[in-house]
Design an enzyme around this catalytic site. Sequence first.
Site, PDB file in Angstrom:
ATOM      1  N   LYS A   1      -2.225  -1.550  -3.790  1.00  0.00           N
ATOM      2  CA  LYS A   1      -3.080  -0.372  -3.731  1.00  0.00           C
ATOM      3  C   LYS A   1      -2.240   0.887  -3.813  1.00  0.00           C
ATOM      4  O   LYS A   1      -1.260   0.986  -3.093  1.00  0.00           O
ATOM      5  CB  LYS A   1      -3.869  -0.409  -2.417  1.00  0.00           C
ATOM      6  CG  LYS A   1      -4.684   0.809  -2.132  1.00  0.00           C
ATOM      7  CD  LYS A   1      -5.269   0.695  -0.755  1.00  0.00           C
ATOM      8  CE  LYS A   1      -5.985   1.999  -0.454  1.00  0.00           C
ATOM      9  NZ  LYS A   1      -6.398   2.085   0.900  1.00  0.00           N
TER      10      LYS A   1
ATOM     11  N   ARG B   1     -10.931   9.732   1.970  1.00  0.00           N
ATOM     12  CA  ARG B   1     -10.766  10.423   3.259  1.00  0.00           C
ATOM     13  C   ARG B   1     -11.861  11.470   3.442  1.00  0.00           C
ATOM     14  O   ARG B   1     -12.289  11.729   4.564  1.00  0.00           O
ATOM     15  CB  ARG B   1      -9.364  11.035   3.360  1.00  0.00           C
ATOM     16  CG  ARG B   1      -8.286   9.949   3.438  1.00  0.00           C
ATOM     17  CD  ARG B   1      -6.881  10.542   3.489  1.00  0.00           C
ATOM     18  NE  ARG B   1      -5.869   9.494   3.368  1.00  0.00           N
ATOM     19  CZ  ARG B   1      -4.572   9.729   3.195  1.00  0.00           C
ATOM     20  NH1 ARG B   1      -4.129  10.976   3.130  1.00  0.00           N
ATOM     21  NH2 ARG B   1      -3.719   8.725   3.086  1.00  0.00           N
TER      22      ARG B   1
ATOM     23  N   SER C   1     -10.274   5.487  -4.763  1.00  0.00           N
ATOM     24  CA  SER C   1     -11.231   6.582  -4.966  1.00  0.00           C
ATOM     25  C   SER C   1     -10.744   7.646  -5.952  1.00  0.00           C
ATOM     26  O   SER C   1     -11.490   8.062  -6.844  1.00  0.00           O
ATOM     27  CB  SER C   1     -11.560   7.221  -3.615  1.00  0.00           C
ATOM     28  OG  SER C   1     -10.393   7.676  -2.966  1.00  0.00           O
TER      29      SER C   1
ATOM     30  N   TYR D   1     -14.968   1.262  -7.236  1.00  0.00           N
ATOM     31  CA  TYR D   1     -16.229   2.000  -7.111  1.00  0.00           C
ATOM     32  C   TYR D   1     -17.050   1.897  -8.403  1.00  0.00           C
ATOM     33  O   TYR D   1     -18.196   2.307  -8.430  1.00  0.00           O
ATOM     34  CB  TYR D   1     -15.938   3.467  -6.747  1.00  0.00           C
ATOM     35  CG  TYR D   1     -15.162   3.558  -5.448  1.00  0.00           C
ATOM     36  CD1 TYR D   1     -15.831   3.515  -4.230  1.00  0.00           C
ATOM     37  CD2 TYR D   1     -13.770   3.599  -5.440  1.00  0.00           C
ATOM     38  CE1 TYR D   1     -15.131   3.547  -3.031  1.00  0.00           C
ATOM     39  CE2 TYR D   1     -13.055   3.624  -4.246  1.00  0.00           C
ATOM     40  CZ  TYR D   1     -13.744   3.596  -3.049  1.00  0.00           C
ATOM     41  OH  TYR D   1     -13.046   3.599  -1.866  1.00  0.00           O
TER      42      TYR D   1
ATOM     43  N   LYS E   1       0.854  -1.185   0.000  1.00  0.00           N
ATOM     44  CA  LYS E   1       0.000   0.000   0.000  1.00  0.00           C
ATOM     45  C   LYS E   1       0.889   1.234   0.000  1.00  0.00           C
ATOM     46  O   LYS E   1       1.712   1.415   0.895  1.00  0.00           O
ATOM     47  CB  LYS E   1      -0.900  -0.025   1.230  1.00  0.00           C
ATOM     48  CG  LYS E   1      -1.781   1.195   1.352  1.00  0.00           C
ATOM     49  CD  LYS E   1      -2.782   1.031   2.483  1.00  0.00           C
ATOM     50  CE  LYS E   1      -3.655   2.257   2.619  1.00  0.00           C
ATOM     51  NZ  LYS E   1      -4.647   2.103   3.696  1.00  0.00           N
TER      52      LYS E   1
ATOM     53  N   LYS F   1       1.277   9.835   5.950  1.00  0.00           N
ATOM     54  CA  LYS F   1       1.347   8.404   6.270  1.00  0.00           C
ATOM     55  C   LYS F   1       2.630   7.755   5.746  1.00  0.00           C
ATOM     56  O   LYS F   1       2.708   6.531   5.612  1.00  0.00           O
ATOM     57  CB  LYS F   1       0.093   7.704   5.725  1.00  0.00           C
ATOM     58  CG  LYS F   1      -1.214   8.252   6.328  1.00  0.00           C
ATOM     59  CD  LYS F   1      -2.427   7.354   6.030  1.00  0.00           C
ATOM     60  CE  LYS F   1      -3.670   7.842   6.776  1.00  0.00           C
ATOM     61  NZ  LYS F   1      -4.836   6.940   6.600  1.00  0.00           N
TER      62      LYS F   1
ATOM     63  N   GLU G   1       7.424  -6.881   1.570  1.00  0.00           N
ATOM     64  CA  GLU G   1       6.102  -6.803   2.212  1.00  0.00           C
ATOM     65  C   GLU G   1       5.264  -8.032   1.886  1.00  0.00           C
ATOM     66  O   GLU G   1       4.618  -8.615   2.758  1.00  0.00           O
ATOM     67  CB  GLU G   1       5.361  -5.538   1.751  1.00  0.00           C
ATOM     68  CG  GLU G   1       5.888  -4.238   2.327  1.00  0.00           C
ATOM     69  CD  GLU G   1       5.535  -4.056   3.808  1.00  0.00           C
ATOM     70  OE1 GLU G   1       4.850  -4.923   4.385  1.00  0.00           O
ATOM     71  OE2 GLU G   1       5.960  -3.045   4.395  1.00  0.00           O
TER      72      GLU G   1
HETATM   73  C1  PBG Z   1      -7.633   3.305   5.491  1.00  0.00           C
HETATM   74  C2  PBG Z   1      -7.900   3.146   4.042  1.00  0.00           C
HETATM   75  C3  PBG Z   1      -7.690   4.089   3.031  1.00  0.00           C
HETATM   76  C4  PBG Z   1      -8.227   3.537   1.869  1.00  0.00           C
HETATM   77  C5  PBG Z   1      -8.719   2.280   2.197  1.00  0.00           C
HETATM   78  N1  PBG Z   1      -8.485   2.042   3.532  1.00  0.00           N
HETATM   79  C6  PBG Z   1      -7.136   5.459   3.088  1.00  0.00           C
HETATM   80  C7  PBG Z   1      -5.799   5.687   3.644  1.00  0.00           C
HETATM   81  O1  PBG Z   1      -4.995   4.787   3.828  1.00  0.00           O
HETATM   82  O2  PBG Z   1      -5.530   6.849   3.950  1.00  0.00           O
HETATM   83  C8  PBG Z   1      -8.294   4.236   0.546  1.00  0.00           C
HETATM   84  C9  PBG Z   1      -9.317   3.724  -0.413  1.00  0.00           C
HETATM   85  C10 PBG Z   1      -9.640   4.648  -1.526  1.00  0.00           C
HETATM   86  O3  PBG Z   1      -9.022   5.727  -1.710  1.00  0.00           O
HETATM   87  O4  PBG Z   1     -10.569   4.318  -2.265  1.00  0.00           O
HETATM   88  N2  PBG Z   1      -6.516   2.719   6.013  1.00  0.00           N
END
Ligand code: PBG
Length: 323
Positions: A247, A204, A273, A312, A194, A216, A232
């Site tokens: 991701k 968010r 998203s 989505y 990720k 993050k 990982e």
């Molecule tokens: C939370 C999480 C996130 C997403 C899925 N789980 C956001 C982040 O890590 O800040 C993002 C999913 C998306 O953008 O569609 N840990």
Amino acid sequence: MNIRPRRNRKNSVIRSMIEETNLGVEHLIYPVFLVDGKKQKTEISSLPNNYRWSIDLLLKEVESCLKLGINTFDIFPAVDDKLKDVVASYSYAEDNFYLKAIRTLKESFPDMVIMSDVAMDPYSSDGHDGLVRNGEILNDETLPILGKMAIAQAQSGVDIIGPSDMMDGRVGYIRSALDKSGYADTSIMSYSVKYASAFYGPFRDALNSAPKSGDKKTYQMNPANKREALIEAALDVEEGADFLMVKPALCYLDVIHLLKEQFDVPITAYNVSGECAMVYAAAEKGWLNYEMAVAEMLLSIRRAGANGILTYFAKDFAQFQKK
Ligand code: PBG
């Protein structure tokens, strides 16, 4: 010319005969947002077409998706700020509306498959995935919280736990917590690779979960790195992950491909998203054909090597296919 590749493209019968990649609704996981209350359906402004649903209306939405062949849902709670604290205690609270909603969904549709995130951010007053102390995200102190959250979700009927926090050792920790509590059959789809990405913005917004300070980058991966993805992924396999997720998806098709080549567990990808928002926006302006762009994007993620795709676009894609 002896060889003319165009001969294999000369009509649709031949084109479909030699098609190398297939894409169907069975490959898709639909992320949806849940909010407490009744008769709530509020559109997410940065992610048009997507809503925060209260459970009464989500039940109807799920029913219509099931009819279209979408069987797997990833459900995210939009939690009131008043319920958030530094240790994310609401994530495993008795009266948590999210856990109750999962129960209701499973009672209504026993065959639907429910996936759920395990990370502190939707419940944390700091907006981070782990415990924050003096501006630092603590790894080992976060694990017991994730363990409690995972057990509470499994208890409510979640089929697939999705650790999305990127703490070290969390897959193993959660696996053993689940096993000790009698949930050996609950699967883990790890957000293995990720990245610290700009493409999570609309998500968010949906959960009002952006970090209150900092970013993050001390836990999510550097977009420059690919070899690190192997470290990982190998750890997650060793620790008991049933699926490895990459991701976001579109900027990281090479990473999906790499993992597919190197590992035998199923690979999934999260078409996040921001990636979807770009298409919604361009389509709204008439700059892209929405249906064709969606099909091509999802196909590219499958071609890179993903077995499953969180997107989505799931419902719209299913509707286009029905036509
Ligand atoms: C939370 C999480 C996130 C997403 C899925 N789980 C956001 C982040 O890590 O800040 C993002 C999913 C998306 O953008 O569609 N840990």
